[in-house]
Design a protein around this motif. Structure first.
Motif, PDB file in Angstrom:
ATOM      1  N   LYS A  81      51.775  25.861  52.891  1.00 47.43           N
ATOM      2  CA  LYS A  81      50.682  26.768  53.253  1.00 47.43           C
ATOM      3  C   LYS A  81      50.731  28.050  52.416  1.00 47.43           C
ATOM      4  N   LYS A  82      51.921  28.572  52.230  1.00 43.92           N
ATOM      5  CA  LYS A  82      52.070  29.760  51.384  1.00 43.92           C
ATOM      6  C   LYS A  82      51.776  29.414  49.930  1.00 43.92           C
ATOM      7  N   TRP A  83      52.234  28.237  49.501  1.00 40.16           N
ATOM      8  CA  TRP A  83      52.050  27.786  48.127  1.00 40.16           C
ATOM      9  C   TRP A  83      50.567  27.729  47.771  1.00 40.16           C
ATOM     10  N   CYS A  84      49.767  27.267  48.727  1.00 40.17           N
ATOM     11  CA  CYS A  84      48.329  27.118  48.491  1.00 40.17           C
ATOM     12  C   CYS A  84      47.489  28.233  49.132  1.00 40.17           C
ATOM     13  N   SER A  85      48.166  29.196  49.763  1.00 39.70           N
ATOM     14  CA  SER A  85      47.466  30.323  50.419  1.00 39.70           C
ATOM     15  C   SER A  85      46.418  29.829  51.409  1.00 39.70           C
ATOM     16  N   ILE A  86      46.853  28.945  52.309  1.00 39.47           N
ATOM     17  CA  ILE A  86      45.957  28.388  53.316  1.00 39.47           C
ATOM     18  C   ILE A  86      46.565  28.599  54.706  1.00 39.47           C
ATOM     19  N   LYS A  87      45.714  28.504  55.725  1.00 38.07           N
ATOM     20  CA  LYS A  87      46.183  28.643  57.102  1.00 38.07           C
ATOM     21  C   LYS A  87      46.317  27.292  57.784  1.00 38.07           C
ATOM     22  N   ARG A  88      45.528  26.308  57.327  1.00 43.46           N
ATOM     23  CA  ARG A  88      45.549  24.977  57.928  1.00 43.46           C
ATOM     24  C   ARG A  88      45.732  23.928  56.845  1.00 43.46           C
ATOM     25  N   LEU A  89      46.440  22.845  57.162  1.00 43.73           N
ATOM     26  CA  LEU A  89      46.683  21.800  56.169  1.00 43.73           C
ATOM     27  C   LEU A  89      45.383  21.180  55.672  1.00 43.73           C
ATOM     28  N   ARG A  90      44.411  21.081  56.542  1.00 44.94           N
ATOM     29  CA  ARG A  90      43.158  20.426  56.139  1.00 44.94           C
ATOM     30  C   ARG A  90      42.360  21.262  55.142  1.00 44.94           C
TER      31      ARG A  90
END
Length: 378
Positions: free
Chosen positions: A284-293
């Motif tokens: 999540k940090k790697w892709c700067s996202i909050k949800r896997l989807r």
């Protein structure tokens, strides 16, 4: 009048009026009462914390008892088995190309002292060896302490595969020159409830970092060749990744970040905190996202859909022991590279050969040599 010096406790009513003697006794008892009351209030304030600690300790104790029970069941399962087996004619004898070991192969790890692979372990390695006849498949075993391999059925069968190698696992050497070296050195001097799975979580990260290649859990049955999957891992659910399968290039930055997170956010008391939860929070940090989807991959790392490695959820592990038609079987696994069987849940459930259950068909199709031995000895 001489003061009484009785060694036993006395009641205030028994103390005669002599100056301020009774008054002092009353004050002393008052202080004691206040102290007890303060301790009681403190205990009440911290009762939830105390209850939580007791609960965690209890769960840890039960987990260890269950693990030891399962280990004993495995030992009993192998007690009357032969120690050697003649290499079956179904074993492919394609020799892998000569290459230095280890490196860019397929890796399995046994972090306990067990050196007697159970049937599912045997099946996992066989299925990987069959799907990758020109790739070295390495089994690291912590329990190997002698130059010669132990004599047991599992070792005997797996040695029949020319691309399978069984090597000792020296944790100090493996973790050397990584962020996990100091953690491992200190972990040997403290008790932890989930040490074996945490060691496994640590080993797979370091193996990916140092050697590169593919890591598989010993309860994963391989259905297809995995070599086209690079810098990837599988989605277990909408909220969680899983490391039962990892495929990464040597020295990949993502794995380096995972190793550092392992140390920086270490928590030995939460199941999966160093494993699936670690991989999830780092991704999540790697892709700067909050949800896997929100992302299927970024910055050179990709996630594979649940059906790729976890077509049956861990909550539904009993489905592996339900009968299914070959047509439905093929439909279920048409998009699956390898099936994680959730051994922590299913271990101890007896497989009936020829039953056409999902696990029965997986083993008969993808580890036929192990399956033949199961038929003979179960």
């Amino acid at each position: 009048m001489k003061r009484c010096e009785h060694p036993d406790p006395v009641l205030i009513a028994d103390i005669p009026f002599i100056g301020n003697t009774k008054l002092s006794a009353v004050k002393t008892m008052g202080k004691m009462s206040a102290t007890v009351q303060n301790l009681f209030q403190l205990a009440m304030k911290n009762k939830y914390r105390a209850t939580f600690i007791i609960f965690v300790k209890f769960i840890s104790f039960i987990s260890i008892i269950l693990y030891l029970r399962i280990t004993d069941e495995d030992a009993a399962q192998h007690y009357n088995l032969p120690v050697e087996v003649k290499c079956p004619g179904t074993v492919p004898y394609t020799l892998p190309p000569s290459s230095p070991l280890p490196g860019h192969g397929i890796y399995f790890v046994e972090t306990s002292d067990q050196t007697n692979p159970n049937f599912l372990f045997m099946c996992s390695v066989e299925s990987a060896a069959r799907a990758h006849p020109k790739t070295k498949v390495t089994i690291f075993m912590k329990g190997l302490t002698k130059p010669t391999l132990p004599k047991n059925l599992g070792i005997s069968l797996l040695r029949c595969f020319p691309n399978v190698e069984i090597r000792p696992l020296n944790l100090k050497d493996l973790f050397a020159n990584t962020p996990l070296a100091s953690w491992h050195a200190s972990s040997q001097f403290r008790w932890e409830p989930y040490l074996l799975p945490i060691l496994s979580d640590a080993c797979r990260l370091v193996i990916m970092w140092k050697f590169g290649g593919i890591y598989l859990d010993t309860d994963v049955i391989v259905l297809k060749n995995l070599k086209n999957l690079t810098n990837s891992l599988g989605i277990q659910s909408n909220y969680l990744l899983n490391g039962a399968f990892l495929s990464f290039e040597q020295g990949h930055k993502f794995i380096e970040v995972c190793m550092q997170d392992f140390v920086d956010n270490y928590n030995a008391w939460i199941w999966g905190h160093q494993g699936p939860q670690l991989l999830t929070r780092v991704f999540k940090k790697w892709c700067s996202i909050k949800r896997l989807r929100d992302s299927k991959g970024c910055n050179g790392v990709s996630t594979l859909p649940r059906e790729a490695f976890y077509p049956i959820r861990w909550q539904d592990w009993m489905k592996y022991f339900e009968a299914i038609t070959p047509t439905d079987f093929n439909k279920l696994f048409q998009n699956t590279y390898a099936a994680h069987v959730w051994n922590k849940k299913s271990q101890g459930t007896r497989l009936k050969t020829g039953s056409k259950t999902i696990l029965d068909q997986l083993q008969s199709n993808y580890c036929p040599s192990t399956y033949e031995i199961i038929k003979m000895h179960l």
